[in-house]
Enzyme design. Structure first.
Site, PDB file in Angstrom:
ATOM      1  N   HIS A  18     -13.295 -62.489  -2.694  1.00  0.00           N
ATOM      2  CA  HIS A  18     -12.403 -61.895  -3.695  1.00  0.00           C
ATOM      3  C   HIS A  18     -11.643 -60.741  -3.035  1.00  0.00           C
ATOM      4  CE1 HIS A  18     -14.190 -64.403  -6.594  1.00  0.00           C
ATOM      5  NE2 HIS A  18     -14.787 -63.525  -7.381  1.00  0.00           N
ATOM      6  N   CYS A  26     -18.861 -59.873  -9.726  1.00  0.00           N
ATOM      7  CA  CYS A  26     -18.374 -60.040  -8.344  1.00  0.00           C
ATOM      8  C   CYS A  26     -16.989 -59.420  -8.159  1.00  0.00           C
ATOM      9  CB  CYS A  26     -18.347 -61.513  -7.968  1.00  0.00           C
ATOM     10  SG  CYS A  26     -17.478 -62.553  -9.161  1.00  0.00           S
TER      11      CYS A  26
END
Length: 361
Positions: A251, A158
């Site tokens: 993120h 990710c």
């Protein structure tokens, strides 16, 4: 598609398994018919097995509540009920490698969210907009496994999703050096603030194994298929720090970059907003219409405003500007449990289906 493909989810009760279930509700191609988890959950209904641990913002889909959870270790039985599986099992790396290969050897394709097979030479690790051609290695993997339709494909970590797409969009300018700091949400650790109250108002400057993944995995995504395996790219050289921050989803990456051929800011933005790949060309169900958006405002991208761009499947870039030490710097943002985890795996499965690798048994 006349008839939906029957899907199983391995590790269905965990956070990524739950995200798979929520994303696949009313999917036009896929239907969740089987949920599998650890022996302690086996035999319970999915609703009973998850109990008060449902972590998604949307309610648990009615269609899965009464599915009886199967034992993920009962490989032959689980495999007999499905056309392919998504893997989100919570085991040691060696156990994950073994069980995913076991499923593949039952002639059941495995699309994995796990990291265990990301560096297996003949397993494609794919961001479908960037390197869908890496699926071409699957016939070689099948030869090794002795299968006709069973194989493993994985999606990358990710943490790289908020900057690796830029490297693909800017390929012609020759990205050669990156300094990256990622600011990573707590859902990346499978947590909410209720589970992890000590993260409120806190920052932790270490996430185990994450810096190595963030430095190396983009090179595999940008690599090529040669002699039946994936050969990673030599450039760019990447150095990274990964920080856990008090954010639930999303993120963020702060990136400094040098190029072999120095482009203009306008050229870089133009390449970002026009970048597309196989998912857009094939109009896959989960594909963002525009993969990368560029935001002109100085205070964007922001998690609260931009993390759900294109239903969490798009990437947001902003603050691109020249730097005093590097050629340019910018900020990237991606949804870590949608594009970065289950959603990225669903898009991989759609691409594999469109290319004929996944079909009804």
């Amino acid at each position: 598609m006349d008839q939906k493909l029957r899907v199983g989810i391995l590790g269905a009760t965990g956070m990524v398994g739950q995200r798979f279930i929520s994303l696949l509700e009313n999917h036009p191609w896929f239907e969740v018919v089987t949920v599998a988890a650890s022996p302690r959950s086996a035999g319970k209904t999915y609703e009973e097995a998850v109990g008060g641990r449902w972590k998604m913002d949307t309610p648990m889909p009615e269609a899965v509540k009464n599915l009886v959870v199967l034992n993920v270790n009962d490989v032959e039985h689980v495999a007999s009920t499905v056309d392919f599986v998504f893997s989100a099992v919570d085991m040691s790396k060696d156990e994950i490698k073994a069980i995913e290969e076991e499923y593949a050897k039952t002639e059941t394709p495995v699309v994995s969210n796990n990291s265990a097979h990301r560096w297996t030479p003949d397993v494609p690790m794919v961001v479908p907009e960037i390197n869908a051609d890496h699926f071409d290695v699957i016939p070689d993997q099948k030869k090794r496994l002795g299968t006709t339709r069973g194989f493993i494909a994985v999606k990358p970590n990710c943490s790289i999703q908020s900057y690796a797409p830029c490297l693909a969009a800017w390929k012609e300018f020759g990205p050669k050096e990156l300094v990256v700091t990622t600011y990573q949400a707590i859902s990346g650790a499978g947590k909410t603030f209720k589970d992890w109250p000590e993260m409120v108002g806190n920052i932790i400057p270490f996430i185990g194994g994450e810096e190595e993944k963030s430095e190396q995995e983009p090179l595999r995504v940008l690599g090529k298929v040669a002699n039946g395996q994936i050969v990673k790219a030599e450039l760019p050289k990447i150095t990274c720090q990964c920080v856990r921050v008090p954010v639930l989803n999303g993120h963020t990456a702060a990136v400094f970059i040098n190029f072999e051929k120095k482009p203009t800011k306008e050229q870089l933005i133009e390449k970002l907003v026009n970048f597309k790949g196989f998912p857009q060309e094939a109009e896959l169900p989960s594909a963002p219409k525009q993969f990368i958006q560029y935001l002109e405002e100085d205070n964007r991208p922001q998690v609260t405003m931009d993390v759900d761009y294109e239903n969490g499947m798009g990437v947001s870039i902003g603050r691109l500007r020249e730097d005093s030490m590097y050629d340019f710097k910018f900020i990237g943002l991606s949804h870590n449990t949608v594009r970065g985890a289950a959603g990225g795996a669903v898009l991989c499965a759609e691409a594999l289906t469109a290319k004929g690798y996944i079909a009804k048994k």
